[in-house]
Design a protein around this motif. Sequence first.
Motif, PDB file in Angstrom:
ATOM      1  N   THR A  90       0.792  -1.331  -0.206  1.00 16.35           N
ATOM      2  CA  THR A  90      -0.022   0.079  -0.013  1.00 16.35           C
ATOM      3  C   THR A  90       0.914   1.355   0.227  1.00 16.35           C
ATOM      4  O   THR A  90       1.617   1.347   0.581  1.00 16.35           O
ATOM      5  CB  THR A  90      -0.981  -0.022   1.286  1.00 16.35           C
ATOM      6  N   ALA A  91       0.704   2.117  -0.916  1.00 15.89           N
ATOM      7  CA  ALA A  91       1.379   3.372  -1.241  1.00 15.89           C
ATOM      8  C   ALA A  91       0.930   4.303  -2.261  1.00 15.89           C
ATOM      9  O   ALA A  91       0.129   3.498  -3.139  1.00 15.89           O
ATOM     10  CB  ALA A  91       2.742   2.842  -1.563  1.00 15.89           C
ATOM     11  N   VAL A  92       1.297   5.372  -2.377  1.00 12.65           N
ATOM     12  CA  VAL A  92       1.267   6.002  -3.721  1.00 12.65           C
ATOM     13  C   VAL A  92       2.381   5.681  -4.538  1.00 12.65           C
ATOM     14  O   VAL A  92       3.472   5.737  -4.297  1.00 12.65           O
ATOM     15  CB  VAL A  92       1.268   7.827  -3.460  1.00 12.65           C
ATOM     16  N   TYR A  93       2.197   5.334  -5.948  1.00 13.62           N
ATOM     17  CA  TYR A  93       3.033   4.966  -7.009  1.00 13.62           C
ATOM     18  C   TYR A  93       3.393   6.087  -7.805  1.00 13.62           C
ATOM     19  O   TYR A  93       2.198   6.579  -8.254  1.00 13.62           O
ATOM     20  CB  TYR A  93       2.617   3.696  -7.439  1.00 13.62           C
ATOM     21  N   TYR A  94       4.397   6.315  -8.097  1.00 15.87           N
ATOM     22  CA  TYR A  94       5.086   7.225  -8.877  1.00 15.87           C
ATOM     23  C   TYR A  94       5.950   6.649 -10.207  1.00 15.87           C
ATOM     24  O   TYR A  94       6.694   6.045  -9.837  1.00 15.87           O
ATOM     25  CB  TYR A  94       5.692   8.378  -8.121  1.00 15.87           C
ATOM     26  N   CYS A  95       5.529   7.194 -11.271  1.00 14.46           N
ATOM     27  CA  CYS A  95       6.475   6.871 -12.167  1.00 14.46           C
ATOM     28  C   CYS A  95       7.477   8.170 -12.824  1.00 14.46           C
ATOM     29  O   CYS A  95       7.255   9.245 -12.197  1.00 14.46           O
ATOM     30  CB  CYS A  95       5.932   6.506 -13.628  1.00 14.46           C
ATOM     31  N   ASN A  96       8.556   7.633 -12.984  1.00 14.16           N
ATOM     32  CA  ASN A  96       9.745   8.688 -13.506  1.00 14.16           C
ATOM     33  C   ASN A  96      10.636   8.260 -14.560  1.00 14.16           C
ATOM     34  O   ASN A  96      10.696   7.042 -14.772  1.00 14.16           O
ATOM     35  CB  ASN A  96      10.794   8.841 -12.112  1.00 14.16           C
ATOM     36  N   ALA A  97      10.897   9.246 -15.345  1.00 17.72           N
ATOM     37  CA  ALA A  97      11.574   8.939 -16.745  1.00 17.72           C
ATOM     38  C   ALA A  97      12.558  10.130 -16.842  1.00 17.72           C
ATOM     39  O   ALA A  97      12.340  11.012 -16.780  1.00 17.72           O
ATOM     40  CB  ALA A  97      10.445   8.918 -17.774  1.00 17.72           C
ATOM     41  N   ASN A  98      13.580   9.602 -17.772  1.00 21.17           N
ATOM     42  CA  ASN A  98      14.610  10.314 -18.077  1.00 21.17           C
ATOM     43  C   ASN A  98      14.445  10.411 -19.697  1.00 21.17           C
ATOM     44  O   ASN A  98      14.367   9.661 -20.255  1.00 21.17           O
ATOM     45  CB  ASN A  98      16.016   9.724 -18.041  1.00 21.17           C
TER      46      ASN A  98
END
Length: 120
Positions: A90-98
């Motif tokens: 359980t969490a907030v999921y974030y995507c990240n990209a270069n």
Amino acid sequence: QVQLVESGGGLVQPGGSLRLSCAASGSILGINAMRWYRQAPGKERELVAHISSIGGTNYADSVKGRFTISRDNAKNTVYLQMNSLKPEDTAVYYCNANIFVRPGLTNAYWGQGTQVTVSS
């Protein structure tokens, strides 16, 4: 202007599955590494999974064997298939990209986050 938009979060019972998506849009010349992070209440943001531009992957020990990261370069999208979910996921999921935004310039971008709750 580049945006990352996540979708697919929600409420799921322990043992269930969810698939997160993160689509990049805007002035994009190319995308290098893409990642998923998560942040649970009261905890630091942690790296969950990483995928390189050619598909090499790495995972946090806590999700190995349960989560799979993948990408569709034609759609500028990264996915996170989450199976055998546990309450501790359980969490907030974030995507990240270069992202390459012009020749010689790469910036890191973050999505707005999507909530995943694992509870019975």
